[in-house]
Design a protein around this motif. Structure first.
Motif, PDB file in Angstrom:
ATOM      1  N   ARG A  70       0.749  -1.088  -0.065  1.00  0.00           N
ATOM      2  CA  ARG A  70      -0.016  -0.067  -0.111  1.00  0.00           C
ATOM      3  C   ARG A  70       1.145   1.224  -0.110  1.00  0.00           C
ATOM      4  O   ARG A  70       1.578   1.326   0.870  1.00  0.00           O
ATOM      5  CB  ARG A  70      -0.939   0.245   1.235  1.00  0.00           C
ATOM      6  N   ARG A  71       0.638   2.057  -1.132  1.00  0.00           N
ATOM      7  CA  ARG A  71       1.559   3.323  -0.864  1.00  0.00           C
ATOM      8  C   ARG A  71       0.596   4.518  -0.983  1.00  0.00           C
ATOM      9  O   ARG A  71      -0.605   4.453  -1.522  1.00  0.00           O
ATOM     10  CB  ARG A  71       2.261   3.314  -2.415  1.00  0.00           C
ATOM     11  N   LYS A  72       1.014   5.374  -0.377  1.00  0.00           N
ATOM     12  CA  LYS A  72       0.449   6.904  -0.212  1.00  0.00           C
ATOM     13  C   LYS A  72       0.950   7.553  -1.233  1.00  0.00           C
ATOM     14  O   LYS A  72       2.159   8.150  -1.275  1.00  0.00           O
ATOM     15  CB  LYS A  72       0.705   7.452   1.044  1.00  0.00           C
ATOM     16  N   LEU A  73      -0.229   8.065  -2.383  1.00  0.00           N
ATOM     17  CA  LEU A  73       0.492   8.765  -3.139  1.00  0.00           C
ATOM     18  C   LEU A  73      -0.313  10.320  -3.272  1.00  0.00           C
ATOM     19  O   LEU A  73      -1.302  10.415  -2.892  1.00  0.00           O
ATOM     20  CB  LEU A  73       0.295   7.846  -4.675  1.00  0.00           C
ATOM     21  N   ASP A  74       0.467  11.033  -3.863  1.00  0.00           N
ATOM     22  CA  ASP A  74      -0.088  12.245  -4.219  1.00  0.00           C
ATOM     23  C   ASP A  74      -1.103  12.369  -5.358  1.00  0.00           C
ATOM     24  O   ASP A  74      -1.420  11.532  -6.176  1.00  0.00           O
ATOM     25  CB  ASP A  74       1.056  13.235  -4.684  1.00  0.00           C
ATOM     26  N   LEU A  75      -2.046  13.343  -5.215  1.00  0.00           N
ATOM     27  CA  LEU A  75      -3.115  13.688  -6.130  1.00  0.00           C
ATOM     28  C   LEU A  75      -2.865  15.092  -6.529  1.00  0.00           C
ATOM     29  O   LEU A  75      -2.514  15.987  -5.855  1.00  0.00           O
ATOM     30  CB  LEU A  75      -4.678  13.369  -5.793  1.00  0.00           C
ATOM     31  N   GLY A  76      -3.525  15.669  -7.834  1.00  0.00           N
ATOM     32  CA  GLY A  76      -3.517  16.906  -8.216  1.00  0.00           C
ATOM     33  C   GLY A  76      -4.818  17.206  -7.940  1.00  0.00           C
ATOM     34  O   GLY A  76      -5.842  16.469  -7.735  1.00  0.00           O
ATOM     35  N   ARG A  77      -5.349  18.626  -7.602  1.00  0.00           N
ATOM     36  CA  ARG A  77      -6.465  19.157  -7.600  1.00  0.00           C
ATOM     37  C   ARG A  77      -6.904  20.207  -8.283  1.00  0.00           C
ATOM     38  O   ARG A  77      -5.912  21.235  -8.248  1.00  0.00           O
ATOM     39  CB  ARG A  77      -6.885  19.182  -5.933  1.00  0.00           C
ATOM     40  N   LEU A  78      -7.751  20.266  -9.246  1.00  0.00           N
ATOM     41  CA  LEU A  78      -8.021  21.373 -10.106  1.00  0.00           C
ATOM     42  C   LEU A  78      -9.438  21.929  -9.925  1.00  0.00           C
ATOM     43  O   LEU A  78     -10.423  20.988 -10.111  1.00  0.00           O
ATOM     44  CB  LEU A  78      -7.706  21.079 -11.424  1.00  0.00           C
ATOM     45  N   ASN A  79      -9.571  23.171  -9.651  1.00  0.00           N
ATOM     46  CA  ASN A  79     -10.822  23.677  -9.467  1.00  0.00           C
ATOM     47  C   ASN A  79     -11.746  22.747  -8.635  1.00  0.00           C
ATOM     48  O   ASN A  79     -13.015  22.536  -9.150  1.00  0.00           O
ATOM     49  CB  ASN A  79     -11.558  23.825 -11.068  1.00  0.00           C
ATOM     50  N   GLY A  80     -11.266  22.069  -7.698  1.00  0.00           N
ATOM     51  CA  GLY A  80     -11.838  21.343  -6.575  1.00  0.00           C
ATOM     52  C   GLY A  80     -12.178  19.869  -7.023  1.00  0.00           C
ATOM     53  O   GLY A  80     -12.648  19.019  -6.230  1.00  0.00           O
ATOM     54  N   GLU A  81     -11.469  19.347  -8.040  1.00  0.00           N
ATOM     55  CA  GLU A  81     -11.739  17.887  -8.327  1.00  0.00           C
ATOM     56  C   GLU A  81     -10.261  17.423  -8.483  1.00  0.00           C
ATOM     57  O   GLU A  81      -9.468  17.998  -9.165  1.00  0.00           O
ATOM     58  CB  GLU A  81     -12.425  17.555  -9.614  1.00  0.00           C
ATOM     59  N   HIS A  82     -10.256  16.162  -7.884  1.00  0.00           N
ATOM     60  CA  HIS A  82      -8.750  15.403  -7.816  1.00  0.00           C
ATOM     61  C   HIS A  82      -8.432  14.685  -9.199  1.00  0.00           C
ATOM     62  O   HIS A  82      -9.449  14.410  -9.996  1.00  0.00           O
ATOM     63  CB  HIS A  82      -8.699  14.481  -6.780  1.00  0.00           C
ATOM     64  N   PHE A  83      -7.237  14.896  -9.433  1.00  0.00           N
ATOM     65  CA  PHE A  83      -6.708  14.095 -10.589  1.00  0.00           C
ATOM     66  C   PHE A  83      -5.494  13.351 -10.289  1.00  0.00           C
ATOM     67  O   PHE A  83      -4.701  13.632  -9.476  1.00  0.00           O
ATOM     68  CB  PHE A  83      -6.635  14.856 -11.932  1.00  0.00           C
ATOM     69  N   ALA A  84      -5.408  12.151 -11.056  1.00  0.00           N
ATOM     70  CA  ALA A  84      -4.248  11.198 -10.436  1.00  0.00           C
ATOM     71  C   ALA A  84      -3.141  11.366 -11.718  1.00  0.00           C
ATOM     72  O   ALA A  84      -1.964  11.094 -11.207  1.00  0.00           O
ATOM     73  CB  ALA A  84      -4.704   9.635 -10.459  1.00  0.00           C
ATOM     74  N   VAL A  85      -3.104  11.498 -13.067  1.00  0.00           N
ATOM     75  CA  VAL A  85      -2.530  11.367 -13.878  1.00  0.00           C
ATOM     76  C   VAL A  85      -1.869  12.675 -14.374  1.00  0.00           C
ATOM     77  O   VAL A  85      -0.751  13.103 -14.150  1.00  0.00           O
ATOM     78  CB  VAL A  85      -2.906  10.557 -14.919  1.00  0.00           C
ATOM     79  N   MET A  86      -2.716  13.461 -14.863  1.00  0.00           N
ATOM     80  CA  MET A  86      -2.623  15.002 -15.485  1.00  0.00           C
ATOM     81  C   MET A  86      -3.762  15.533 -15.578  1.00  0.00           C
ATOM     82  O   MET A  86      -4.980  15.004 -15.611  1.00  0.00           O
ATOM     83  CB  MET A  86      -1.847  14.745 -16.430  1.00  0.00           C
ATOM     84  N   ALA A  87      -3.675  16.899 -15.700  1.00  0.00           N
ATOM     85  CA  ALA A  87      -4.873  17.766 -16.064  1.00  0.00           C
ATOM     86  C   ALA A  87      -4.309  18.848 -17.033  1.00  0.00           C
ATOM     87  O   ALA A  87      -3.210  19.052 -17.199  1.00  0.00           O
ATOM     88  CB  ALA A  87      -5.356  18.314 -14.839  1.00  0.00           C
ATOM     89  N   GLY A  88      -5.171  19.393 -17.856  1.00  0.00           N
ATOM     90  CA  GLY A  88      -4.612  20.372 -18.933  1.00  0.00           C
ATOM     91  C   GLY A  88      -5.829  21.091 -19.690  1.00  0.00           C
ATOM     92  O   GLY A  88      -6.957  20.959 -19.255  1.00  0.00           O
ATOM     93  N   ALA A  89      -5.360  22.209 -20.102  1.00  0.00           N
ATOM     94  CA  ALA A  89      -6.235  23.056 -20.827  1.00  0.00           C
ATOM     95  C   ALA A  89      -5.494  23.668 -22.084  1.00  0.00           C
ATOM     96  O   ALA A  89      -4.324  23.747 -22.314  1.00  0.00           O
ATOM     97  CB  ALA A  89      -6.564  24.268 -19.740  1.00  0.00           C
ATOM     98  N   GLY A  90      -6.672  24.058 -23.014  1.00  0.00           N
ATOM     99  CA  GLY A  90      -5.973  24.496 -24.264  1.00  0.00           C
ATOM    100  C   GLY A  90      -6.227  23.244 -25.320  1.00  0.00           C
ATOM    101  O   GLY A  90      -7.363  22.705 -25.374  1.00  0.00           O
TER     102      GLY A  90
END
Length: 309
Positions: A132-152
């Protein structure tokens, strides 16, 4: 206790399956012998109590995850692709209940970045007995993501690589769609990283990476790690077919920072302001348009079942 490669503590592998195990499955996704084989495998493994939820769309998965938690789930197995995983990760963030990935989707980037194979029996073994690994998440405008997020450019690409096209072409859907968007418009973009101005100019794409390999299997962020408490941040100024061909070529070769149309940095909190609304996405799922993005890294937000070192 054991220690992860980044120095973060990881709980030792369990000696037996958790007493209450939940399955949240996108019923249209396939892996191995399918959901029937999964159920049989879990029963044979001695799972004490099995909670079973199937959904027709990934956006319906969070409600089932919350129901599973209310029912006392000690482990949640997620059957699907990155979209389903992202929705479930968002619901599980901060709960300390481990998530196991059964990579049954068109794109399984989070699973592949963690070394979880598209093999049902091995994925189940990792789910029940992996570390079991504790991993980070990203959070964009209130919603988490695991891999990536982007715009444009990236958001337009994801939005238009619709489910039917992805079903027929798989990852080639992203390539096909990218060819239709190489003339994407540049827009005035301002980016602040950890409270300081970082970019102010015309840009076609902004990306936020939690892991190294992103949409389409492109190794965009060479130094990204999901347990370092930070996000990789990239901005592209490519604006035409030639620019994007050069940019994607450098990215595919793992040399994103060498492109004259790309800037990359790392940070924990990011603010983005566009002069006009841009489509944004999280882990391969389009969300709509926005003129402002508020992004941050959430350290140790999700516990994930991973292969042994």
């Amino acid at each position: 206790m054991t220690t992860s490669t980044a120095g973060h503590p990881a709980v030792a592998p369990p000696t037996r399956p958790a007493g209450v195990v939940a399955v949240v499955a996108h019923r249209k996704k396939t892996l191995g012998g399918g959901l029937d084989e999964l159920r049989a495998s879990l029963v044979a493994a001695g799972v004490g109590r099995l909670l079973w939820y199937e959904v027709p769309k990934s956006r319906k998965a969070p409600r089932k995850v919350r129901k599973a938690l209310d029912q006392g789930a000690e482990l949640v197995l997620v059957w699907g692709g990155d979209g389903t995983v992202q929705r479930c990760a968002d619901a599980l963030a901060g709960s300390d209940v481990p998530m196991a990935i059964l990579p049954a989707g068109t794109a399984n980037l989070f699973a592949s970045n963690l070394g979880i194979p598209a093999d049902l029996s091995e994925a189940v073994r990792i789910a029940l007995h992996g570390r079991r690994r504790k991993l980070d998440l990203g959070r964009l405008n209130g919603e988490h993501f695991a891999v990536m997020a982007g715009a444009g450019f990236d958001g337009d690409l994801i939005r238009d690589a619709d489910r039917r096209l992805k079903g027929r072409l798989g990852r080639l859907a992203y390539v096909w769609t990218a060819l239709r968007h190489v003339r994407g418009d540049l827009v005035r973009t301002r980016i602040r990283v950890d409270g300081a101005d970082w970019f102010d100019g015309e840009a076609s794409c902004v990306l936020f990476g939690n892991v190294g390999t992103i949409t389409g299997g492109i190794p965009a962020f060479d130094d990204a790690r999901p347990d370092d408490g930070a996000l990789e941040i990239g901005v592209s100024t490519a604006s035409g077919a030639v620019d994007w061909a050069r940019t994607l070529g450098r990215m595919a070769a793992g040399r994103s920072e060498d492109s004259p149309f790309v800037r990359v940095t790392r940070g924990r909190k990011v603010r983005v302001r566009f002069a006009a609304p841009k489509t944004y996405e999280l882990d391969g799922g389009a969300r709509g348009t926005a003129e402002r993005l508020k992004v941050r890294a959430v350290s140790g937000a999700l516990t994930v079942c991973c292969p042994a070192l």
